[in-house]
Design a protein around this motif. Structure first.
Motif, mmCIF file in Angstrom:
data_model
loop_
_atom_site.group_PDB
_atom_site.id
_atom_site.type_symbol
_atom_site.label_atom_id
_atom_site.label_comp_id
_atom_site.label_asym_id
_atom_site.label_seq_id
_atom_site.Cartn_x
_atom_site.Cartn_y
_atom_site.Cartn_z
ATOM 1 N N TRP A 247 0.829 -1.214 0.000
ATOM 2 C CA TRP A 247 0.000 0.000 0.000
ATOM 3 C C TRP A 247 0.864 1.265 0.000
ATOM 4 O O TRP A 247 0.529 2.268 -0.646
ATOM 5 N N GLN A 248 1.982 1.201 0.722
ATOM 6 C CA GLN A 248 2.882 2.357 0.801
ATOM 7 C C GLN A 248 3.548 2.665 -0.533
ATOM 8 O O GLN A 248 4.079 3.750 -0.729
ATOM 9 N N LEU A 249 3.557 1.710 -1.437
ATOM 10 C CA LEU A 249 4.219 1.898 -2.724
ATOM 11 C C LEU A 249 3.288 2.452 -3.795
ATOM 12 O O LEU A 249 3.723 2.865 -4.870
ATOM 13 N N LEU A 250 2.001 2.449 -3.475
ATOM 14 C CA LEU A 250 1.010 2.898 -4.451
ATOM 15 C C LEU A 250 1.077 4.401 -4.709
ATOM 16 O O LEU A 250 1.207 5.203 -3.790
ATOM 17 N N GLN A 251 0.994 4.775 -5.976
ATOM 18 C CA GLN A 251 1.003 6.185 -6.339
ATOM 19 C C GLN A 251 -0.384 6.796 -6.176
ATOM 20 O O GLN A 251 -0.547 7.881 -5.649
ATOM 21 N N ARG A 252 -1.374 6.077 -6.660
ATOM 22 C CA ARG A 252 -2.753 6.578 -6.547
ATOM 23 C C ARG A 252 -3.595 5.647 -5.696
ATOM 24 O O ARG A 252 -3.685 4.458 -5.971
ATOM 25 N N ARG A 253 -4.224 6.180 -4.673
ATOM 26 C CA ARG A 253 -5.061 5.377 -3.781
ATOM 27 C C ARG A 253 -6.481 5.265 -4.336
ATOM 28 O O ARG A 253 -7.137 6.280 -4.560
ATOM 29 N N PRO A 254 -6.929 4.023 -4.514
ATOM 30 C CA PRO A 254 -8.287 3.808 -5.039
ATOM 31 C C PRO A 254 -9.358 4.244 -4.038
ATOM 32 O O PRO A 254 -9.100 4.363 -2.836
ATOM 33 N N HIS A 255 -10.550 4.508 -4.534
ATOM 34 C CA HIS A 255 -11.654 4.986 -3.693
ATOM 35 C C HIS A 255 -12.370 3.860 -2.964
ATOM 36 O O HIS A 255 -13.101 4.096 -1.995
ATOM 37 N N LEU A 256 -12.173 2.643 -3.465
ATOM 38 C CA LEU A 256 -12.877 1.481 -2.924
ATOM 39 C C LEU A 256 -12.001 0.268 -3.180
ATOM 40 O O LEU A 256 -11.323 0.189 -4.207
ATOM 41 N N LEU A 257 -12.002 -0.692 -2.245
ATOM 42 C CA LEU A 257 -11.142 -1.869 -2.407
ATOM 43 C C LEU A 257 -11.909 -3.179 -2.400
ATOM 44 O O LEU A 257 -12.793 -3.393 -1.575
ATOM 45 N N LEU A 258 -11.548 -4.067 -3.334
ATOM 46 C CA LEU A 258 -12.111 -5.409 -3.362
ATOM 47 C C LEU A 258 -10.976 -6.316 -2.891
ATOM 48 O O LEU A 258 -9.880 -6.292 -3.456
ATOM 49 N N VAL A 259 -11.241 -7.075 -1.857
ATOM 50 C CA VAL A 259 -10.210 -7.921 -1.254
ATOM 51 C C VAL A 259 -10.524 -9.411 -1.400
ATOM 52 O O VAL A 259 -11.668 -9.828 -1.211
ATOM 53 N N ASP A 260 -9.498 -10.185 -1.730
ATOM 54 C CA ASP A 260 -9.664 -11.631 -1.877
ATOM 55 C C ASP A 260 -9.768 -12.248 -0.485
ATOM 56 O O ASP A 260 -8.753 -12.565 0.143
ATOM 57 N N GLY A 261 -10.971 -12.427 0.011
ATOM 58 C CA GLY A 261 -11.189 -12.963 1.345
ATOM 59 C C GLY A 261 -12.528 -12.472 1.862
ATOM 60 O O GLY A 261 -13.277 -11.832 1.127
ATOM 61 N N GLN A 262 -12.831 -12.766 3.120
ATOM 62 C CA GLN A 262 -14.127 -12.365 3.673
ATOM 63 C C GLN A 262 -14.115 -10.966 4.277
ATOM 64 O O GLN A 262 -13.058 -10.439 4.631
ATOM 65 N N GLY A 263 -15.314 -10.373 4.361
ATOM 66 C CA GLY A 263 -15.470 -9.090 5.042
ATOM 67 C C GLY A 263 -16.030 -9.445 6.413
ATOM 68 O O GLY A 263 -15.333 -10.037 7.231
#
Length: 233
Positions: free
Chosen positions: A101-117
């Motif tokens: 995450w620290q390497l990302l240039q642009r932060r997305p507005h919403l995240l889809l994660v491989d796993g459960q919420g």
DNA sequence: GCGACAG
DNA sequence: ATCTTGTCGC
């Protein structure tokens, strides 16, 4: 810009479970109506190698929304210090994901994660945990069930069934979503800052011709070593 | 005590 | 998650 640390990650299973129960109280399942023009996808892999020091390789990709054009991708590797224990996945994968995450240039507005919420024994799966840590809306998109009961969804694209809490069958904690005809459904649940219906809608709007939504599908490819197609200019 | 069990 | 190619079916 570093995000303030919520808590340490080097915990033993018992302490990790106590922390989850504590963090769960801080979750919000309310969508605030924010504009979404970029979505992120997150996944992690464990590269093969001499049994010596295993690492977790996390991948985060950013795509435009709703066009779903890949815009950026980053990866980060961190030594694995926590075993795979059902229900405690975040303690194994989150450190690598946060490093990426620290390497990302642009932060997305919403995240889809491989796993459960929230479709988790203590209501705090990987997507929820990351959402709290990052302060962003997250959606858990899992390929199989960890927690919850449900009727089989219909066979067509878009067919769905409510995922119900095992503790209180009146509580809807997610959606069992069919994204490809006659193919195993996905388990979609809110991570943080989003509700059940919207989590399913966003996930479905990110699906094109594959079972997995584009963000998570690309993250999986990148974690496995693939490159992103050249971004549109 | 016996199953179930994200990745 | 990971070891692994082609192949059968919708």
């Amino acid at each position: 810009m570093t995000d303030p640390a919520l808590h340490p990650w080097d915990l033993d299973p018992a302490a990790a479970r106590r922390l989850q129960a504590e963090l769960r109280a801080r979750l919000s399942l309310a969508w605030d109506g924010r504009a979404v023009s970029t979505v992120g996808g997150i996944d992690a892999a464990v590269p093969l190698g001499p049994e010596g020091q295993q690492v977790a390789r996390a991948a985060i990709v950013v795509l435009s929304f709703p066009a779903l054009e890949p815009l950026e991708a980053v990866t980060a590797e961190v030594p694995l210090t926590f075993p795979y224990v059902p229900g405690l996945l975040s303690f194994r994968e989150a450190p690598a994901i946060l490093a990426a995450w620290q390497l990302l240039q642009r932060r997305p507005h919403l995240l889809l994660v491989d796993g459960q919420g929230i479709a988790h024994p203590r209501g705090l799966g990987l997507a929820s945990h990351l959402g709290l840590w990052l302060g962003l809306p997250t959606i858990g998109v899992a390929k199989s069930r960890l927690y919850g009961r449900h009727a089989p969804p219909g066979p067509a694209h878009g067919d769905r069934a409510d995922l119900l809490s095992q503790a209180s069958a009146a509580q809807v904690i997610g959606t069992v979503l069919r994204t490809r005809p006659r193919t195993n459904p996905l388990y979609v649940s809110p991570g943080h800052l989003i509700d059940v219906p919207r989590a399913a809608e966003f996930a479905l709007r990110c699906v094109t011709r594959y079972r997995l939504p584009e963000p998570t599908r690309w993250a999986h490819q990148v974690a496995g070593g693939a490159a992103l197609p050249p971004p549109p200019t």
